[in-house]
Design a protein around this motif. Sequence first.
Motif: not given
Length: 158
Positions: A51-59
């Motif tokens: 969950x957090x990985x998807x956010x960070x890489x998208x940002x």
Amino acid sequence: MKAAVIWRGNMAFEGQTDSGFPIMLDADSAVGGTNSGPRPMEMIALGLAGCTAMDVILILRKKCKEVTSFEVRVDAPRAEGHPKVFTSAVITYIVRGSDIDEAAVLRAIELTATKYCPAQAMLGQAFPIDLHYEIYEDDGDGHQRLTHQGIWQEMIAE
């Protein structure tokens, strides 16, 4: 969101969610399993990492950062006694790339921690979560060097 598991014998269960992808869950042979899939608590830690990985890489991608490799690790110790809940977690974001700006990584971590990641928001109410980061410059010849590392701290208004 809906999820279901169907017993497949011994301690094995086939899980399915709204997205339709099946996943096998199992237990260690010491408790009757055949070790054919991850444990349910491992899936919770994996869900937090994902969950957090998807956010960070998208940002980071929206900020046009040249990320060549990205990994998120979760270390979540468990209580010794039953129900053996997670007692804390350390999430480590490992970013590799070319000219990765530390401020951009910190902002991405801040946004996932405070705004976007429902898994982190929910689990953070149950136990403390520390957020660490490492940034490596990818020299392009197979070598990487650590350029920044630290712990993200939420700024608390006084």
